[in-house]
Scaffold this motif. Structure first.
Motif, PDB file in Angstrom:
ATOM      1  N   GLY A   9       0.834  -1.198   0.000  1.00 58.96           N
ATOM      2  CA  GLY A   9       0.000   0.000   0.000  1.00 58.96           C
ATOM      3  C   GLY A   9       0.864   1.242   0.000  1.00 58.96           C
ATOM      4  N   GLY A  10       0.444   2.242  -0.724  1.00 57.56           N
ATOM      5  CA  GLY A  10       1.238   3.460  -0.824  1.00 57.56           C
ATOM      6  C   GLY A  10       2.598   3.148  -1.406  1.00 57.56           C
ATOM      7  N   ARG A  11       3.634   3.607  -0.735  1.00 56.54           N
ATOM      8  CA  ARG A  11       5.000   3.329  -1.182  1.00 56.54           C
ATOM      9  C   ARG A  11       5.593   2.109  -0.498  1.00 56.54           C
ATOM     10  N   ALA A  12       4.839   1.450   0.361  1.00 53.11           N
ATOM     11  CA  ALA A  12       5.347   0.328   1.140  1.00 53.11           C
ATOM     12  C   ALA A  12       5.298  -0.973   0.343  1.00 53.11           C
ATOM     13  N   SER A  13       6.361  -1.745   0.460  1.00 56.11           N
ATOM     14  CA  SER A  13       6.403  -3.081  -0.133  1.00 56.11           C
ATOM     15  C   SER A  13       7.279  -3.959   0.738  1.00 56.11           C
ATOM     16  N   GLY A  14       7.121  -5.262   0.583  1.00 57.56           N
ATOM     17  CA  GLY A  14       7.893  -6.195   1.392  1.00 57.56           C
ATOM     18  C   GLY A  14       7.904  -7.576   0.763  1.00 57.56           C
ATOM     19  N   TRP A  15       8.717  -8.455   1.318  1.00 56.40           N
ATOM     20  CA  TRP A  15       8.856  -9.819   0.833  1.00 56.40           C
ATOM     21  C   TRP A  15       8.280 -10.783   1.857  1.00 56.40           C
ATOM     22  N   THR A  16       7.616 -11.830   1.377  1.00 62.15           N
ATOM     23  CA  THR A  16       7.117 -12.855   2.289  1.00 62.15           C
ATOM     24  C   THR A  16       8.264 -13.765   2.706  1.00 62.15           C
ATOM     25  N   ALA A  17       8.110 -14.385   3.854  1.00 68.34           N
ATOM     26  CA  ALA A  17       9.136 -15.308   4.344  1.00 68.34           C
ATOM     27  C   ALA A  17       9.310 -16.484   3.390  1.00 68.34           C
ATOM     28  N   GLN A  18       8.217 -16.946   2.778  1.00 74.76           N
ATOM     29  CA  GLN A  18       8.294 -18.082   1.853  1.00 74.76           C
ATOM     30  C   GLN A  18       9.104 -17.733   0.616  1.00 74.76           C
ATOM     31  N   ASP A  19       8.903 -16.535   0.078  1.00 80.99           N
ATOM     32  CA  ASP A  19       9.662 -16.115  -1.108  1.00 80.99           C
ATOM     33  C   ASP A  19      11.150 -16.010  -0.790  1.00 80.99           C
ATOM     34  N   LEU A  20      11.463 -15.411   0.358  1.00 80.17           N
ATOM     35  CA  LEU A  20      12.875 -15.294   0.740  1.00 80.17           C
ATOM     36  C   LEU A  20      13.498 -16.663   0.990  1.00 80.17           C
ATOM     37  N   GLN A  21      12.752 -17.549   1.638  1.00 81.06           N
ATOM     38  CA  GLN A  21      13.294 -18.882   1.927  1.00 81.06           C
ATOM     39  C   GLN A  21      13.579 -19.650   0.651  1.00 81.06           C
ATOM     40  N   ALA A  22      12.731 -19.484  -0.374  1.00 81.93           N
ATOM     41  CA  ALA A  22      12.970 -20.152  -1.658  1.00 81.93           C
ATOM     42  C   ALA A  22      14.292 -19.689  -2.256  1.00 81.93           C
ATOM     43  N   TRP A  23      14.597 -18.408  -2.130  1.00 83.69           N
ATOM     44  CA  TRP A  23      15.867 -17.896  -2.640  1.00 83.69           C
ATOM     45  C   TRP A  23      17.025 -18.361  -1.762  1.00 83.69           C
ATOM     46  N   ILE A  24      16.860 -18.340  -0.454  1.00 85.56           N
ATOM     47  CA  ILE A  24      17.921 -18.749   0.464  1.00 85.56           C
ATOM     48  C   ILE A  24      18.282 -20.218   0.265  1.00 85.56           C
ATOM     49  N   ASP A  25      17.286 -21.057  -0.025  1.00 89.31           N
ATOM     50  CA  ASP A  25      17.535 -22.486  -0.223  1.00 89.31           C
ATOM     51  C   ASP A  25      18.469 -22.754  -1.403  1.00 89.31           C
ATOM     52  N   ASP A  26      18.413 -21.940  -2.448  1.00 90.83           N
ATOM     53  CA  ASP A  26      19.263 -22.142  -3.623  1.00 90.83           C
ATOM     54  C   ASP A  26      19.451 -20.821  -4.369  1.00 90.83           C
ATOM     55  N   PRO A  27      20.277 -19.908  -3.834  1.00 91.05           N
ATOM     56  CA  PRO A  27      20.399 -18.582  -4.445  1.00 91.05           C
ATOM     57  C   PRO A  27      21.013 -18.569  -5.840  1.00 91.05           C
ATOM     58  N   THR A  28      21.931 -19.473  -6.141  1.00 89.17           N
ATOM     59  CA  THR A  28      22.577 -19.438  -7.453  1.00 89.17           C
ATOM     60  C   THR A  28      21.676 -19.977  -8.561  1.00 89.17           C
ATOM     61  N   ASN A  29      20.763 -20.867  -8.239  1.00 87.95           N
ATOM     62  CA  ASN A  29      19.887 -21.466  -9.249  1.00 87.95           C
ATOM     63  C   ASN A  29      18.449 -20.965  -9.153  1.00 87.95           C
ATOM     64  N   TYR A  30      18.188 -19.941  -8.321  1.00 86.16           N
ATOM     65  CA  TYR A  30      16.825 -19.440  -8.173  1.00 86.16           C
ATOM     66  C   TYR A  30      16.342 -18.835  -9.481  1.00 86.16           C
ATOM     67  N   VAL A  31      15.156 -19.217  -9.891  1.00 86.71           N
ATOM     68  CA  VAL A  31      14.488 -18.633 -11.046  1.00 86.71           C
ATOM     69  C   VAL A  31      13.065 -18.339 -10.612  1.00 86.71           C
ATOM     70  N   LEU A  32      12.560 -17.178 -10.988  1.00 87.82           N
ATOM     71  CA  LEU A  32      11.221 -16.773 -10.638  1.00 87.82           C
ATOM     72  C   LEU A  32      10.223 -17.840 -11.123  1.00 87.82           C
ATOM     73  N   PRO A  33       9.367 -18.344 -10.227  1.00 85.98           N
ATOM     74  CA  PRO A  33       8.386 -19.345 -10.663  1.00 85.98           C
ATOM     75  C   PRO A  33       7.478 -18.780 -11.747  1.00 85.98           C
ATOM     76  N   PRO A  34       7.036 -19.625 -12.695  1.00 86.48           N
ATOM     77  CA  PRO A  34       6.239 -19.141 -13.827  1.00 86.48           C
ATOM     78  C   PRO A  34       4.942 -18.440 -13.412  1.00 86.48           C
ATOM     79  N   ASN A  35       4.297 -18.877 -12.352  1.00 89.30           N
ATOM     80  CA  ASN A  35       3.020 -18.283 -11.938  1.00 89.30           C
ATOM     81  C   ASN A  35       3.212 -17.048 -11.062  1.00 89.30           C
ATOM     82  N   ALA A  36       4.433 -16.663 -10.730  1.00 92.09           N
ATOM     83  CA  ALA A  36       4.691 -15.525  -9.858  1.00 92.09           C
ATOM     84  C   ALA A  36       4.443 -14.200 -10.563  1.00 92.09           C
ATOM     85  N   SER A  37       4.439 -14.169 -11.869  1.00 91.03           N
ATOM     86  CA  SER A  37       4.235 -12.912 -12.597  1.00 91.03           C
ATOM     87  C   SER A  37       2.770 -12.531 -12.702  1.00 91.03           C
ATOM     88  N   GLU A  38       1.862 -13.388 -12.275  1.00 91.24           N
ATOM     89  CA  GLU A  38       0.416 -13.112 -12.370  1.00 91.24           C
ATOM     90  C   GLU A  38      -0.032 -12.235 -11.247  1.00 91.24           C
TER      91      GLU A  38
END
Length: 79
Positions: free
Chosen positions: A50-79
């Motif tokens: 809302g407004g200028r505020a934005s943030g990341w969910t813990a699940q999204d960050l954990q997906a990147w933390i689990d494999d940062p070098t091979n992380y690719v945005l999931p296909p349904n995430a752009s919807e």
């Protein structure tokens, strides 16, 4: 400010959303590097709160933390 969420363990709190300063601290990446990786689909995009505020969910960050070098945005995430 993040809103704490109570997990199953008594006394443990996890924020509902992580703000930029938290993501920088957790990932050890600079702000510009995060934005470059978001644009390239190599890091999860923030959620508009809302407004200028934005943030990341813990699940999204954990997906990147689990494999940062091979992380690719999931296909349904752009919807």
């Amino acid at each position: 400010m993040t809103t704490p969420r109570r997990d199953s363990a008594p006394g443990s709190f996890q924020p509902a959303f992580y703000r930029m300063k938290d993501v920088i601290r957790i990932t050890s990446l600079s702000r510009s590097t995060l934005y470059r990786r978001i644009a390239a689909g190599r890091f999860p995009a923030p959620v508009k709160l809302g407004g200028r505020a934005s943030g990341w969910t813990a699940q999204d960050l954990q997906a990147w933390i689990d494999d940062p070098t091979n992380y690719v945005l999931p296909p349904n995430a752009s919807e």
